[in-house]
Motif scaffolding. Sequence first.
Motif, PDB file in Angstrom:
ATOM      1  N   ARG A  27       7.408 -24.412  39.425  1.00 32.81           N
ATOM      2  CA  ARG A  27       6.154 -24.472  40.191  1.00 32.81           C
ATOM      3  C   ARG A  27       6.058 -23.324  41.176  1.00 32.81           C
ATOM      4  O   ARG A  27       4.949 -22.863  41.502  1.00 32.81           O
ATOM      5  CB  ARG A  27       6.067 -25.826  40.911  1.00 32.81           C
ATOM      6  CG  ARG A  27       5.757 -26.977  39.927  1.00 32.81           C
ATOM      7  CD  ARG A  27       6.172 -28.313  40.483  1.00 32.81           C
ATOM      8  NE  ARG A  27       5.789 -29.433  39.632  1.00 32.81           N
ATOM      9  CZ  ARG A  27       6.461 -29.861  38.559  1.00 32.81           C
ATOM     10  NH1 ARG A  27       7.577 -29.236  38.178  1.00 32.81           N
ATOM     11  NH2 ARG A  27       6.040 -30.894  37.862  1.00 32.81           N
ATOM     12  N   ALA A 164       5.254 -36.669  35.148  1.00 33.68           N
ATOM     13  CA  ALA A 164       4.875 -35.711  36.188  1.00 33.68           C
ATOM     14  C   ALA A 164       4.298 -34.444  35.566  1.00 33.68           C
ATOM     15  O   ALA A 164       3.460 -33.770  36.174  1.00 33.68           O
ATOM     16  CB  ALA A 164       6.100 -35.354  37.016  1.00 33.68           C
ATOM     17  N   ASP A 315      15.793 -37.902  34.172  1.00 34.11           N
ATOM     18  CA  ASP A 315      16.750 -36.852  33.781  1.00 34.11           C
ATOM     19  C   ASP A 315      18.199 -37.240  34.094  1.00 34.11           C
ATOM     20  O   ASP A 315      19.125 -36.569  33.634  1.00 34.11           O
ATOM     21  CB  ASP A 315      16.403 -35.529  34.473  1.00 34.11           C
ATOM     22  CG  ASP A 315      15.110 -34.935  33.930  1.00 34.11           C
ATOM     23  OD1 ASP A 315      14.637 -35.387  32.864  1.00 34.11           O
ATOM     24  OD2 ASP A 315      14.573 -34.014  34.567  1.00 34.11           O
ATOM     25  N   LYS A 342      12.505 -36.308  24.994  1.00 35.55           N
ATOM     26  CA  LYS A 342      13.006 -35.196  25.820  1.00 35.55           C
ATOM     27  C   LYS A 342      13.502 -34.084  24.893  1.00 35.55           C
ATOM     28  O   LYS A 342      13.171 -34.058  23.725  1.00 35.55           O
ATOM     29  CB  LYS A 342      14.102 -35.702  26.763  1.00 35.55           C
ATOM     30  CG  LYS A 342      13.567 -36.651  27.826  1.00 35.55           C
ATOM     31  CD  LYS A 342      12.608 -35.936  28.752  1.00 35.55           C
ATOM     32  CE  LYS A 342      11.885 -36.860  29.695  1.00 35.55           C
ATOM     33  NZ  LYS A 342      10.836 -36.178  30.448  1.00 35.55           N
TER      34      LYS A 342
HETATM   35  C1  S3P Z   1       9.578 -32.564  35.008  1.00 33.93           C
HETATM   36  C2  S3P Z   1       9.202 -33.859  34.804  1.00 33.93           C
HETATM   37  C3  S3P Z   1       9.948 -34.801  33.946  1.00 33.93           C
HETATM   38  C4  S3P Z   1      11.376 -34.322  33.690  1.00 33.93           C
HETATM   39  C5  S3P Z   1      11.432 -32.871  33.344  1.00 33.93           C
HETATM   40  C6  S3P Z   1      10.820 -32.005  34.436  1.00 33.93           C
HETATM   41  C7  S3P Z   1       8.732 -31.703  35.842  1.00 33.93           C
HETATM   42  O1  S3P Z   1       9.272 -34.915  32.717  1.00 33.93           O
HETATM   43  O2  S3P Z   1      11.966 -35.088  32.667  1.00 33.93           O
HETATM   44  O3  S3P Z   1      12.783 -32.462  33.155  1.00 33.93           O
HETATM   45  O4  S3P Z   1       9.164 -30.604  36.213  1.00 33.93           O
HETATM   46  O5  S3P Z   1       7.606 -32.124  36.149  1.00 33.93           O
HETATM   47  P1  S3P Z   1       8.072 -35.980  32.536  1.00 33.93           P
HETATM   48  O6  S3P Z   1       7.348 -36.036  33.791  1.00 33.93           O
HETATM   49  O7  S3P Z   1       7.229 -35.471  31.413  1.00 33.93           O
HETATM   50  O8  S3P Z   1       8.767 -37.257  32.185  1.00 33.93           O
END
Ligand code: S3P
Length: 434
Positions: A27, A164, A315, A342
């Motif tokens: 981000r 997310a 995670d 994943k």
């Molecule tokens: C992430 C959100 C998660 C996580 C990924 C990184 C992010 O995925 O598993 O490693 O940076 O927003 P999801 O929100 O799709 O589950």
Amino acid sequence: MIVKPAAESIVFNASTTVPGDKSISHRSIFFSSLSENTVRIENFLFSEDCLRTIEAFINLGIEINCSDSSVTVTGKGLQGLSKPSGNIYAGNSGTTARLMLGLLSAQNFKAVISGDESLSKRPMKRVTEPLGEMGADFKGNFLPIEVKGSRLRPIDYRLVVASAQVKSAILIAGMYADGVTAVHQDYKTRDHTERMLKSFGAPVSIAESVVSISKTDYLNVVDFAVPGDASSAAFLVALCLLSSKAKITVRNVGINPTRLGFINVLKRMGAKIDLNIVLKESDSEIGEPSADITVTSSNLQGTTVRKEEIPLLIDELPILFLLFALAEGRSYVENVSELKVKETDRVNSVLSNLRRMGADVETTGEDVKITGVDRLNAGELLSFSDHRTAMVNIIAAVFAKGNSYIDDIECINISYPGFVAELKSILSDQVEFR
Ligand code: S3P
């Protein structure tokens, strides 16, 4: 790699750090590129996934310079991106691909996003569907996907999957839509996007179960440092908890509550973990608190992980599975369906290795039940090119009876370069890695 435990009881007293947070590093490049300023980002995570995000923005015409531990991004504003030459290649990185789908939805050019074999099999409809409702145009539901940017309309959207990445893609697109875009969530998901955008002056409103954003004129991004990655720290926490007599302090780790589900679960299991705040949320340039995390070896009891906790530890479930396999009694995890989409199907990739080592694991529908055993046996373990599966294999091998062989450790560079070197330094001659 061969892991040869030389001592049956592992003892250490360590103080260390982990590399920068992966989610925040991605981000940081997105928002700095869209800002009006030149931004210096300290403690950036130079991992394979985050390098794909840097390359993507260079391809979109942004100047980005990397030094040893920092990145300098010369932002061009929200309207400053230019048509890329060739595909935007996201590699193995779901965050790069999904957030980029949101951003490209609002540009005045066409682009194609592609990825590696694993990413090309992961679901993208979860983002293209809501973005399509906003007016974006996509060809395909799996990568490679062609995106034709358009003038976007705001939406009021309830997340179908607790993700997310989906929420972030919609919020990023929402910066370009005329009006208020709202994302409702039944379960809390990690909230770095909204914290960072708010800190950078975007018109974001954050409430318990709804996040909204209005059309944004500019982002004012200042220099900041990325906190250590709690998901990487989780592996060192597990190492310490499973050792006979050990203590570790992992300094300067991000403690955003939407990332600490695993600590809550571990505390329920009897883990001795203390957090000493080093940066309060209100003092952080990006609204992200951090702390030194101190852990002492503990006897762990089984527990139940409820479905609403899953997005807050998604995670960390792989390493939690190992801790459940060696805890006293039974552990239950409700609804692990998201873990199947994943980098690999982690229900299969992680649990198949643990079963091979003698763990007592049952899956019923979408739930997992693990009954603790005293010790695991060494084995030939497979990483399936998945960084977190590889790291679980290594920690499992450290505590197993005998020498284990792990087929691929290169993939660890996707999120935690230096992981094996860190273990060698903490464990010195108690375990041989070669
Ligand atoms: C992430 C959100 C998660 C996580 C990924 C990184 C992010 O995925 O598993 O490693 O940076 O927003 P999801 O929100 O799709 O589950």
